[in-house]
Design a protein around this motif. Structure first.
Motif, PDB file in Angstrom:
ATOM      1  N   ASN A  32      48.873  40.717  36.421  1.00  0.00           N
ATOM      2  CA  ASN A  32      48.268  41.716  37.301  1.00  0.00           C
ATOM      3  C   ASN A  32      46.746  41.677  37.217  1.00  0.00           C
ATOM      4  N   LEU A  33      46.226  41.569  35.995  1.00  0.00           N
ATOM      5  CA  LEU A  33      44.780  41.496  35.808  1.00  0.00           C
ATOM      6  C   LEU A  33      44.193  40.301  36.551  1.00  0.00           C
ATOM      7  N   ALA A  34      44.821  39.148  36.365  1.00  0.00           N
ATOM      8  CA  ALA A  34      44.325  37.936  37.014  1.00  0.00           C
ATOM      9  C   ALA A  34      44.411  38.047  38.529  1.00  0.00           C
ATOM     10  N   ALA A  35      45.516  38.619  39.029  1.00  0.00           N
ATOM     11  CA  ALA A  35      45.699  38.746  40.474  1.00  0.00           C
ATOM     12  C   ALA A  35      44.688  39.709  41.089  1.00  0.00           C
ATOM     13  N   VAL A  36      44.397  40.809  40.396  1.00  0.00           N
ATOM     14  CA  VAL A  36      43.423  41.781  40.896  1.00  0.00           C
ATOM     15  C   VAL A  36      42.045  41.142  41.024  1.00  0.00           C
ATOM     16  N   VAL A  37      41.622  40.451  39.965  1.00  0.00           N
ATOM     17  CA  VAL A  37      40.289  39.843  39.983  1.00  0.00           C
ATOM     18  C   VAL A  37      40.221  38.717  41.008  1.00  0.00           C
ATOM     19  N   ARG A  38      41.295  37.965  41.149  1.00  0.00           N
ATOM     20  CA  ARG A  38      41.321  36.883  42.141  1.00  0.00           C
ATOM     21  C   ARG A  38      41.165  37.449  43.559  1.00  0.00           C
ATOM     22  N   THR A  39      41.854  38.547  43.836  1.00  0.00           N
ATOM     23  CA  THR A  39      41.729  39.173  45.153  1.00  0.00           C
ATOM     24  C   THR A  39      40.326  39.721  45.368  1.00  0.00           C
ATOM     25  N   CYS A  40      39.760  40.320  44.328  1.00  0.00           N
ATOM     26  CA  CYS A  40      38.392  40.832  44.430  1.00  0.00           C
ATOM     27  C   CYS A  40      37.421  39.712  44.783  1.00  0.00           C
ATOM     28  N   ASP A  41      37.601  38.554  44.178  1.00  0.00           N
ATOM     29  CA  ASP A  41      36.757  37.407  44.488  1.00  0.00           C
ATOM     30  C   ASP A  41      36.947  36.994  45.940  1.00  0.00           C
ATOM     31  N   ALA A  42      38.203  36.932  46.384  1.00  0.00           N
ATOM     32  CA  ALA A  42      38.498  36.513  47.760  1.00  0.00           C
ATOM     33  C   ALA A  42      37.893  37.459  48.783  1.00  0.00           C
ATOM     34  N   ILE A  43      37.871  38.747  48.470  1.00  0.00           N
ATOM     35  CA  ILE A  43      37.335  39.768  49.376  1.00  0.00           C
ATOM     36  C   ILE A  43      35.811  39.764  49.389  1.00  0.00           C
ATOM     37  N   GLY A  44      35.215  39.346  48.261  1.00  0.00           N
ATOM     38  CA  GLY A  44      33.761  39.334  48.169  1.00  0.00           C
ATOM     39  C   GLY A  44      33.185  40.359  47.220  1.00  0.00           C
ATOM     40  N   CYS A  45      34.039  40.980  46.381  1.00  0.00           N
ATOM     41  CA  CYS A  45      33.521  41.909  45.373  1.00  0.00           C
ATOM     42  C   CYS A  45      32.764  41.114  44.318  1.00  0.00           C
ATOM     43  N   LEU A 148      54.098  50.125  45.108  1.00  0.00           N
ATOM     44  CA  LEU A 148      53.921  48.680  45.097  1.00  0.00           C
ATOM     45  C   LEU A 148      53.420  48.233  43.734  1.00  0.00           C
ATOM     46  N   ASN A 149      53.585  46.958  43.447  1.00  0.00           N
ATOM     47  CA  ASN A 149      52.943  46.374  42.275  1.00  0.00           C
ATOM     48  C   ASN A 149      51.445  46.629  42.376  1.00  0.00           C
ATOM     49  N   VAL A 150      50.799  46.917  41.246  1.00  0.00           N
ATOM     50  CA  VAL A 150      49.382  47.315  41.260  1.00  0.00           C
ATOM     51  C   VAL A 150      48.490  46.255  41.895  1.00  0.00           C
ATOM     52  N   SER A 151      48.769  44.985  41.647  1.00  0.00           N
ATOM     53  CA  SER A 151      47.927  43.938  42.230  1.00  0.00           C
ATOM     54  C   SER A 151      48.164  43.813  43.734  1.00  0.00           C
ATOM     55  N   VAL A 152      49.400  44.084  44.182  1.00  0.00           N
ATOM     56  CA  VAL A 152      49.700  44.064  45.617  1.00  0.00           C
ATOM     57  C   VAL A 152      49.009  45.233  46.311  1.00  0.00           C
ATOM     58  N   ALA A 153      49.088  46.413  45.710  1.00  0.00           N
ATOM     59  CA  ALA A 153      48.419  47.587  46.275  1.00  0.00           C
ATOM     60  C   ALA A 153      46.917  47.341  46.392  1.00  0.00           C
ATOM     61  N   ASN A 154      46.350  46.720  45.381  1.00  0.00           N
ATOM     62  CA  ASN A 154      44.928  46.387  45.399  1.00  0.00           C
ATOM     63  C   ASN A 154      44.595  45.491  46.585  1.00  0.00           C
ATOM     64  N   ALA A 155      45.415  44.470  46.806  1.00  0.00           N
ATOM     65  CA  ALA A 155      45.164  43.540  47.902  1.00  0.00           C
ATOM     66  C   ALA A 155      45.281  44.228  49.256  1.00  0.00           C
ATOM     67  N   VAL A 156      46.293  45.087  49.407  1.00  0.00           N
ATOM     68  CA  VAL A 156      46.495  45.791  50.676  1.00  0.00           C
ATOM     69  C   VAL A 156      45.266  46.625  51.028  1.00  0.00           C
ATOM     70  N   VAL A 157      44.774  47.393  50.073  1.00  0.00           N
ATOM     71  CA  VAL A 157      43.632  48.273  50.338  1.00  0.00           C
ATOM     72  C   VAL A 157      42.356  47.463  50.552  1.00  0.00           C
ATOM     73  N   LEU A 158      42.138  46.452  49.721  1.00  0.00           N
ATOM     74  CA  LEU A 158      40.905  45.675  49.843  1.00  0.00           C
ATOM     75  C   LEU A 158      40.839  44.899  51.154  1.00  0.00           C
ATOM     76  N   TYR A 159      41.959  44.435  51.642  1.00  0.00           N
ATOM     77  CA  TYR A 159      41.906  43.702  52.909  1.00  0.00           C
ATOM     78  C   TYR A 159      41.663  44.624  54.099  1.00  0.00           C
ATOM     79  N   GLU A 160      42.023  45.902  53.970  1.00  0.00           N
ATOM     80  CA  GLU A 160      41.626  46.864  54.992  1.00  0.00           C
ATOM     81  C   GLU A 160      40.115  47.074  54.924  1.00  0.00           C
TER      82      GLU A 160
END
Length: 236
Positions: A32-45, A148-160
């Protein structure tokens, strides 16, 4: 650093969103930690924040997130301290929480400086996080499961957030500080030398427009290597 790598890093930095971030509160599962940070990178955080409940979580969590070299991780022991720091940056702090005052996550204006709290996998966000957050948000669900899984929820919100910011043209103008650009260019473009700097406690030198290190002879002496030797290593 090759011209191609320099261009790729600069292009990434030009699209960074320093006023969009995530606060992981007690998230501890490595995937989950790795997935959250990976999504943050993809989004531009450009950075994320993490609150650790135990020293063991800090150690294991830091290792899990260490695989993501392009997103700065800020560590905290207390949720209140982390949220206070975010509010000092004038961020609206959101928390996923099913409550009477919660709104659909898509109703939020993410073009504003925003931080999203992600609670621990099993128990969710803490009471202090819910109390200090500016707004509760929910992701609508019509199935049998309630979350949802925490990393999935993170991705859903960040992509909005990404969708709104893209529509507003916020990815077309660079807002990252020059100091942060220099740090990432050095660590990402010259990782071997950066590692030596950290070990020796030496300040990072300037990176020029061609991606090359600009440093004094004294700095190179402290590195115990010559500039010619570095260039040979850097071009391998």
């Amino acid at each position: 650093m090759t011209p191609e790598r320099l261009a790729r890093i600069n292009n990434m930095l030009d699209k960074r969103q320093p006023d969009l971030s995530v606060l992981m509160e007690g998230v501890h599962k490595a995937h989950n930690l790795a997935a959250v940070v990976r999504t943050c990178d993809a989004i531009g955080c450009s950075e994320v924040h993490a609150v650790w409940k135990t020293e063991q979580m800090r150690t294991s969590g830091g290792v899990a997130m260490g695989s993501q070299n392009w997103v700065k991780v800020n560590h905290y022991d207390k949720t209140a301290d982390a949220i206070a720091q975010l509010k000092k940056q004038n961020m609206q702090v959101l928390v996923t929480n099913l409550s009477d005052k919660a709104v659909d996550f898509r109703e939020i204006d993410y073009t504003k400086p925003t931080a999203i709290i992600l609670g621990q996998e099993k128990f969710g966000a803490s009471d202090i996080a819910k109390e200090m957050a500016d707004q509760d948000i929910v992701i609508p669900m019509v199935g049998m499961v309630q979350s949802l899984n925490v990393s999935v929820a993170n991705a859903v919100v960040l992509y909005e957030a990404q969708r709104q910011r893209e529509a507003a043209g916020m990815y077309n103008q660079s807002t990252i500080s020059e100091a942060e650009r220099q740090r990432v260019l050095f660590e990402g473009g010259h990782p071997i030398v950066a590692k030596v700097c950290k070990t020796k406690g030496l300040p990072y030198p300037k990176i020029d427009e061609e991606g090359q290190i600009v440093a004094s002879d004294e700095w190179w002496q402290q590195m115990q290597m010559t500039q010619a030797a570095w260039q040979e290593i850097d071009n391998e």
